[in-house]
Write a protein that holds these residues in place. Structure first.
Motif, PDB file in Angstrom:
ATOM      1  N   ARG A 155      27.482  12.412 -38.825  1.00 27.80           N
ATOM      2  CA  ARG A 155      28.044  12.316 -37.335  1.00 27.80           C
ATOM      3  C   ARG A 155      27.180  12.419 -35.935  1.00 27.80           C
ATOM      4  O   ARG A 155      27.297  11.804 -35.017  1.00 27.80           O
ATOM      5  CB  ARG A 155      29.446  14.095 -37.421  1.00 27.80           C
ATOM      6  CG  ARG A 155      30.277  13.112 -37.812  1.00 27.80           C
ATOM      7  CD  ARG A 155      31.732  13.891 -37.991  1.00 27.80           C
ATOM      8  NE  ARG A 155      32.761  14.088 -38.866  1.00 27.80           N
ATOM      9  CZ  ARG A 155      33.578  15.481 -39.042  1.00 27.80           C
ATOM     10  NH1 ARG A 155      33.559  15.760 -38.618  1.00 27.80           N
ATOM     11  NH2 ARG A 155      34.411  14.802 -40.018  1.00 27.80           N
ATOM     12  N   GLN A 156      26.392  13.858 -36.352  1.00 26.01           N
ATOM     13  CA  GLN A 156      25.407  13.527 -35.027  1.00 26.01           C
ATOM     14  C   GLN A 156      24.914  12.490 -35.074  1.00 26.01           C
ATOM     15  O   GLN A 156      24.184  11.517 -33.845  1.00 26.01           O
ATOM     16  CB  GLN A 156      24.245  14.522 -35.850  1.00 26.01           C
ATOM     17  CG  GLN A 156      23.443  15.519 -34.483  1.00 26.01           C
ATOM     18  CD  GLN A 156      24.031  15.650 -33.209  1.00 26.01           C
ATOM     19  OE1 GLN A 156      25.226  16.090 -33.480  1.00 26.01           O
ATOM     20  NE2 GLN A 156      23.657  15.546 -32.221  1.00 26.01           N
ATOM     21  N   LYS A 157      24.306  11.416 -36.390  1.00 30.37           N
ATOM     22  CA  LYS A 157      23.217  10.595 -36.212  1.00 30.37           C
ATOM     23  C   LYS A 157      24.847  10.018 -35.201  1.00 30.37           C
ATOM     24  O   LYS A 157      23.966   8.227 -34.375  1.00 30.37           O
ATOM     25  CB  LYS A 157      23.587   9.771 -37.740  1.00 30.37           C
ATOM     26  CG  LYS A 157      22.402   9.415 -38.072  1.00 30.37           C
ATOM     27  CD  LYS A 157      21.827   9.150 -39.830  1.00 30.37           C
ATOM     28  CE  LYS A 157      21.094   8.326 -39.571  1.00 30.37           C
ATOM     29  NZ  LYS A 157      20.171   7.916 -41.666  1.00 30.37           N
ATOM     30  N   LEU A 158      25.848   8.985 -35.794  1.00 27.70           N
ATOM     31  CA  LEU A 158      26.537   8.326 -35.084  1.00 27.70           C
ATOM     32  C   LEU A 158      26.952   8.183 -33.742  1.00 27.70           C
ATOM     33  O   LEU A 158      26.554   7.477 -32.881  1.00 27.70           O
ATOM     34  CB  LEU A 158      28.154   8.400 -35.445  1.00 27.70           C
ATOM     35  CG  LEU A 158      28.346   7.992 -36.944  1.00 27.70           C
ATOM     36  CD1 LEU A 158      30.185   8.129 -37.532  1.00 27.70           C
ATOM     37  CD2 LEU A 158      27.924   5.984 -36.915  1.00 27.70           C
ATOM     38  N   ARG A 159      26.765   9.756 -33.221  1.00 31.89           N
ATOM     39  CA  ARG A 159      26.816   9.672 -32.252  1.00 31.89           C
ATOM     40  C   ARG A 159      25.354   9.438 -31.058  1.00 31.89           C
ATOM     41  O   ARG A 159      25.151   9.464 -30.437  1.00 31.89           O
ATOM     42  CB  ARG A 159      27.291  12.051 -31.722  1.00 31.89           C
ATOM     43  CG  ARG A 159      28.087  11.810 -31.952  1.00 31.89           C
ATOM     44  CD  ARG A 159      28.097  13.042 -30.999  1.00 31.89           C
ATOM     45  NE  ARG A 159      29.780  13.361 -30.761  1.00 31.89           N
ATOM     46  CZ  ARG A 159      30.380  14.497 -31.627  1.00 31.89           C
ATOM     47  NH1 ARG A 159      29.525  15.057 -32.580  1.00 31.89           N
ATOM     48  NH2 ARG A 159      31.338  14.727 -31.476  1.00 31.89           N
ATOM     49  N   SER A 160      24.066   9.480 -31.920  1.00 34.25           N
ATOM     50  CA  SER A 160      22.569   9.438 -30.883  1.00 34.25           C
ATOM     51  C   SER A 160      22.975   7.793 -31.021  1.00 34.25           C
ATOM     52  O   SER A 160      22.290   6.371 -30.194  1.00 34.25           O
ATOM     53  CB  SER A 160      21.664   9.389 -32.193  1.00 34.25           C
ATOM     54  OG  SER A 160      21.760   9.550 -33.002  1.00 34.25           O
ATOM     55  N   LEU A 161      23.845   7.344 -32.251  1.00 30.29           N
ATOM     56  CA  LEU A 161      23.963   4.713 -32.136  1.00 30.29           C
ATOM     57  C   LEU A 161      24.550   5.726 -30.604  1.00 30.29           C
ATOM     58  O   LEU A 161      24.625   4.191 -29.993  1.00 30.29           O
ATOM     59  CB  LEU A 161      23.853   5.336 -33.445  1.00 30.29           C
ATOM     60  CG  LEU A 161      23.257   5.128 -35.014  1.00 30.29           C
ATOM     61  CD1 LEU A 161      24.051   4.565 -36.090  1.00 30.29           C
ATOM     62  CD2 LEU A 161      22.208   4.047 -34.775  1.00 30.29           C
ATOM     63  N   GLU A 162      25.501   5.738 -30.704  1.00 33.64           N
ATOM     64  CA  GLU A 162      26.448   5.341 -29.660  1.00 33.64           C
ATOM     65  C   GLU A 162      26.146   5.245 -28.125  1.00 33.64           C
ATOM     66  O   GLU A 162      25.915   4.627 -27.178  1.00 33.64           O
ATOM     67  CB  GLU A 162      27.664   6.119 -29.899  1.00 33.64           C
ATOM     68  CG  GLU A 162      28.150   5.547 -28.293  1.00 33.64           C
ATOM     69  CD  GLU A 162      29.859   6.579 -28.059  1.00 33.64           C
ATOM     70  OE1 GLU A 162      29.661   8.448 -28.900  1.00 33.64           O
ATOM     71  OE2 GLU A 162      29.985   6.606 -28.003  1.00 33.64           O
ATOM     72  N   LYS A 163      24.721   6.304 -27.981  1.00 31.04           N
ATOM     73  CA  LYS A 163      24.080   6.617 -26.653  1.00 31.04           C
ATOM     74  C   LYS A 163      23.002   5.091 -27.254  1.00 31.04           C
ATOM     75  O   LYS A 163      22.473   4.380 -26.189  1.00 31.04           O
ATOM     76  CB  LYS A 163      23.333   7.771 -26.691  1.00 31.04           C
ATOM     77  CG  LYS A 163      24.172   8.981 -26.228  1.00 31.04           C
ATOM     78  CD  LYS A 163      22.783  10.187 -26.018  1.00 31.04           C
ATOM     79  CE  LYS A 163      23.942  11.238 -26.720  1.00 31.04           C
ATOM     80  NZ  LYS A 163      23.866  12.711 -27.329  1.00 31.04           N
ATOM     81  N   GLU A 164      22.297   5.033 -28.199  1.00 25.67           N
ATOM     82  CA  GLU A 164      21.727   4.268 -28.305  1.00 25.67           C
ATOM     83  C   GLU A 164      21.667   2.690 -27.945  1.00 25.67           C
ATOM     84  O   GLU A 164      22.004   1.871 -27.618  1.00 25.67           O
ATOM     85  CB  GLU A 164      21.002   3.415 -29.178  1.00 25.67           C
ATOM     86  CG  GLU A 164      19.514   4.478 -30.146  1.00 25.67           C
ATOM     87  CD  GLU A 164      18.673   4.375 -31.188  1.00 25.67           C
ATOM     88  OE1 GLU A 164      18.524   3.407 -31.628  1.00 25.67           O
ATOM     89  OE2 GLU A 164      18.371   5.294 -32.006  1.00 25.67           O
ATOM     90  N   LEU A 165      23.414   2.643 -28.382  1.00 24.21           N
ATOM     91  CA  LEU A 165      24.054   1.237 -27.968  1.00 24.21           C
ATOM     92  C   LEU A 165      24.750   0.676 -26.994  1.00 24.21           C
ATOM     93  O   LEU A 165      23.953  -0.251 -26.332  1.00 24.21           O
ATOM     94  CB  LEU A 165      25.226   0.908 -28.961  1.00 24.21           C
ATOM     95  CG  LEU A 165      26.248   0.368 -28.512  1.00 24.21           C
ATOM     96  CD1 LEU A 165      25.794  -1.087 -29.691  1.00 24.21           C
ATOM     97  CD2 LEU A 165      27.541   0.526 -29.461  1.00 24.21           C
ATOM     98  N   LYS A 166      24.820   2.144 -26.013  1.00 22.47           N
ATOM     99  CA  LYS A 166      24.903   2.043 -25.225  1.00 22.47           C
ATOM    100  C   LYS A 166      23.855   1.110 -24.241  1.00 22.47           C
ATOM    101  O   LYS A 166      23.970   0.538 -23.103  1.00 22.47           O
ATOM    102  CB  LYS A 166      26.069   3.706 -24.246  1.00 22.47           C
ATOM    103  CG  LYS A 166      26.855   3.637 -24.205  1.00 22.47           C
ATOM    104  CD  LYS A 166      27.695   4.790 -23.361  1.00 22.47           C
ATOM    105  CE  LYS A 166      28.772   5.052 -24.368  1.00 22.47           C
ATOM    106  NZ  LYS A 166      28.847   6.465 -23.545  1.00 22.47           N
ATOM    107  N   ASN A 167      22.784   2.502 -24.387  1.00 19.17           N
ATOM    108  CA  ASN A 167      21.460   1.824 -23.826  1.00 19.17           C
ATOM    109  C   ASN A 167      21.040   0.071 -23.534  1.00 19.17           C
ATOM    110  O   ASN A 167      20.562  -0.283 -23.200  1.00 19.17           O
ATOM    111  CB  ASN A 167      20.081   2.370 -24.110  1.00 19.17           C
ATOM    112  CG  ASN A 167      19.986   3.737 -24.247  1.00 19.17           C
ATOM    113  OD1 ASN A 167      20.967   4.529 -22.908  1.00 19.17           O
ATOM    114  ND2 ASN A 167      19.648   4.860 -24.603  1.00 19.17           N
ATOM    115  N   ALA A 168      21.683  -0.096 -25.061  1.00 19.18           N
ATOM    116  CA  ALA A 168      21.378  -2.304 -25.433  1.00 19.18           C
ATOM    117  C   ALA A 168      22.169  -2.673 -24.432  1.00 19.18           C
ATOM    118  O   ALA A 168      21.746  -3.852 -23.791  1.00 19.18           O
ATOM    119  CB  ALA A 168      21.373  -1.728 -27.084  1.00 19.18           C
ATOM    120  N   ILE A 169      23.907  -1.978 -23.923  1.00 18.00           N
ATOM    121  CA  ILE A 169      24.172  -2.458 -23.548  1.00 18.00           C
ATOM    122  C   ILE A 169      23.818  -3.054 -22.054  1.00 18.00           C
ATOM    123  O   ILE A 169      24.356  -3.428 -21.358  1.00 18.00           O
ATOM    124  CB  ILE A 169      25.986  -2.333 -23.797  1.00 18.00           C
ATOM    125  CG1 ILE A 169      26.602  -2.275 -24.727  1.00 18.00           C
ATOM    126  CG2 ILE A 169      26.827  -2.823 -22.537  1.00 18.00           C
ATOM    127  CD1 ILE A 169      27.607  -0.984 -25.321  1.00 18.00           C
TER     128      ILE A 169
END
Lengths: 148, 412
Positions: free
Chosen positions: B317-331
């Motif tokens: 779950r922690q990994k998913l949360r950090s991926l969400e942040k990365e996704l926002k950066n990519a957007i």
């Protein structure tokens, strides 16, 4: 609940679609005709081979095209001429009733009945019940178009 | 080719997915506020997000300037998951009521490959029915009872519907998200037929042939009729509108609901839904916050209902949360390569972008062959009545697991 009573719903409906199966349903309507039993003139009978043919699509088509209430009249439980068509359509109609309740409408304007081919009064009794229920739905303000 | 993407209301997952068009030598511009768009000649206009009647003028302006108008995603084509708010009197409109002659790409999340092909003007192959590609096989035998949760590993060959686990795959086409592969029933986001929800209702009603239905004696004529009281049929399906009409309420031909509005559109969508469907619904409509929203709801319930969560689950779950942040950066950076890379990583853990694999107490299917799946396996849970709170969300469920009230703080 609104203040009007059941008598005031007269004239608020003119189309009640009743799907009657070719065996007991239509048979009892024929017997009622032979016996000259009167029933509500708004009732429009649609003859189908078995009520098992009727599902949500047909009922929604009828309602969207101006029917005030839709009902199925089939054979008695256990006496379907096609194994269990009447029981299947009963289940579908039960789910539809639940769906209308979830959408905030009355569930009284659709229902399923049974009748006996040899007894015309069973069909006429079903029609009377359909009208009574439709009136309940109208007074509660729960049909597609009509409300008090 | 000059492509402009317009985001109307609601979830912006489909909108951001169009970043991937940049990989195809197209000149793509994402416009998140179509009201301020001045209007200029463009080759292709892509519309995403749900529509309201007041958006008509902007849409007609877009249509008059574009050579081709494509509605992208279920929210635009059929009203989508936000269309469930019509149950409570909202007025969410499918694009066919405003512009009947637009191209339509269904799906939640809609597929970028299909959009690329439609923009280029080539023939788009009609995908096969989901049941044809599903690894489970249906026999269509009558059900004795309906289950709201099952252990999906107990029988991996029988169709969910045969197991009494309502799946709308019968009316759906194959899609990229493939929720059925991750232990989640299909809810028919890519319907193969019109009025899919109504047809599925008839189909499932027939399948319930052995479930008890209540009858009573008619007072006229002494025959039987359908009774008004609750029976096994209604008890086993507490949320028909939410499960059968998840994506198609505005186009299904049903009348607009008369249930009193609960407040904001999200609250209207969520109220009345079932607790076991909750993670998927938030995964579907959360936009770029879907991961944190889904996880905070799951954690709220886990805490309140005392569902055990182990270390491995927490790590994922922690990994998913950090991926969400990365996704926002990519957007934010409008970086197509990075966006693709991050979404692939999310898909690996959560199954798909709708987070079908994420559930209370763990994950539904194995993520990595190297770990021990029993550690983080999600089990069917008992429904516990009560009020649950965690951060931005607060919701209460009744004894059947129906969400009665929900509050989501603004800005979430």
């Amino acid at each position: 609940m609104s203040s009007c009573d059941i008598n005031e719903c007269e004239g608020k409906y003119d189309n009640i679609v009743v799907f009657m199966c070719n065996e007991c349903g239509q048979g009892s309507a024929n017997t009622a005709g032979v016996g000259r039993m009167p029933y509500d003139p708004s009732v429009r009978i649609v003859r189908v081979q078995c009520t098992g043919q009727i599902g949500p699509i047909q009922i929604m088509d009828a309602l969207n095209n101006g029917a005030d209430a839709v009902s199925c009249v089939g054979c008695c439980i256990g006496a379907c001429h096609f194994f269990n068509g009447n029981l299947l359509s009963m289940r579908r109609i039960k789910l539809m009733k639940k769906m209308f309740k979830e959408l905030g409408y009355s569930d009284q304007f659709i229902n399923q009945y049974t009748s006996r081919a040899a007894e015309g009064e069973t069909a006429v009794g079903d029609f009377e019940d359909i009208v009574e229920r439709l009136c309940t739905a109208i007074t509660e303000g729960g049909t597609f178009e009509n409300e008090c | 080719m000059n492509v402009k993407v317009f985001q109307f209301n609601g979830c912006n997952k489909c909108f951001h997915e169009t970043i991937l068009l940049k990989q195809n030598d197209m000149e793509v511009e994402l416009i998140s506020n179509p009201k301020d768009w001045k209007g200029e000649k463009i080759d292709v206009a892509v519309v995403s997000g749900y529509l309201l009647p007041e958006d008509k003028e902007i849409l007609l302006n877009i249509q008059s300037n574009a050579n081709k108008l494509i509605a992208y995603g279920d929210c635009t084509t059929t009203g989508g998951i936000f269309g469930l708010a019509n149950q409570k009197g909202a007025n969410i409109t499918p694009i066919s009521k405003i512009i009947p002659e637009s191209f339509k790409i269904n799906g939640c999340l809609a597929e970028i490959e299909e959009l690329t092909a439609t923009i280029k003007g080539g023939e788009v192959d009609k995908p096969p029915s989901l049941c044809k590609v599903c690894k489970r096989r249906s026999t269509c035998e009558y059900l004795d009872e309906v289950h709201r949760q099952i252990d999906i590993f107990e029988n991996e060959e029988a169709c969910f519907n045969d197991l009494g686990f309502l799946c709308n795959g019968y009316i759906a086409t194959e899609c990229k998200e493939r929720c059925v592969d991750y232990g989640t029933q299909c809810r028919g986001c890519k319907p193969i037929i019109d009025r899919s929800g109504v047809r599925m209702l008839g189909m499932f009603g027939t399948l319930m042939g052995n479930v008890e239905v209540a009858t009573e004696a008619s007072k006229y004529g002494a025959t039987d009729k359908l009774a008004d009281k609750d029976d096994d049929m209604t008890e086993s399906l507490p949320d028909i509108v939410g499960n059968f009409f998840r994506f198609s309420l505005p186009t299904s031909g049903l009348p607009k609901g008369r249930i009193h509005s609960k407040g904001s559109i999200l609250e209207n969508v969520f109220t009345g839904r079932l607790i076991e469907e909750f993670p998927l619904i938030t995964g579907l409509l959360g936009g770029d916050n879907s991961i944190s929203m889904t996880l905070s709801i799951i954690e709220a319930y886990e805490k309140g209902a005392e569902i055990e969560v182990n270390e491995q689950t927490k790590q994922y779950r922690q990994k998913l949360r950090s991926l969400e942040k990365e996704l926002k950066n990519a957007i934010d950076a409008q970086d197509a390569e990075k966006y693709k890379d991050v979404t692939e990583k999310i898909r690996k853990i959560a199954g798909n972008m709708n987070l079908s694999n994420v559930f209370y107490g763990g994950f539904k299917t194995p993520i990595d062959g190297a770990d021990n799946f029993d550690d983080y396996k999600a089990e069917p849970f008992e429904i516990k009545e009560g009020t649950y709170k965690n951060g931005i969300v607060e919701f209460s469920i009744d004894s059947k697991g129906v969400i009665k009230e929900i509050k989501i703080k603004e800005g979430a």
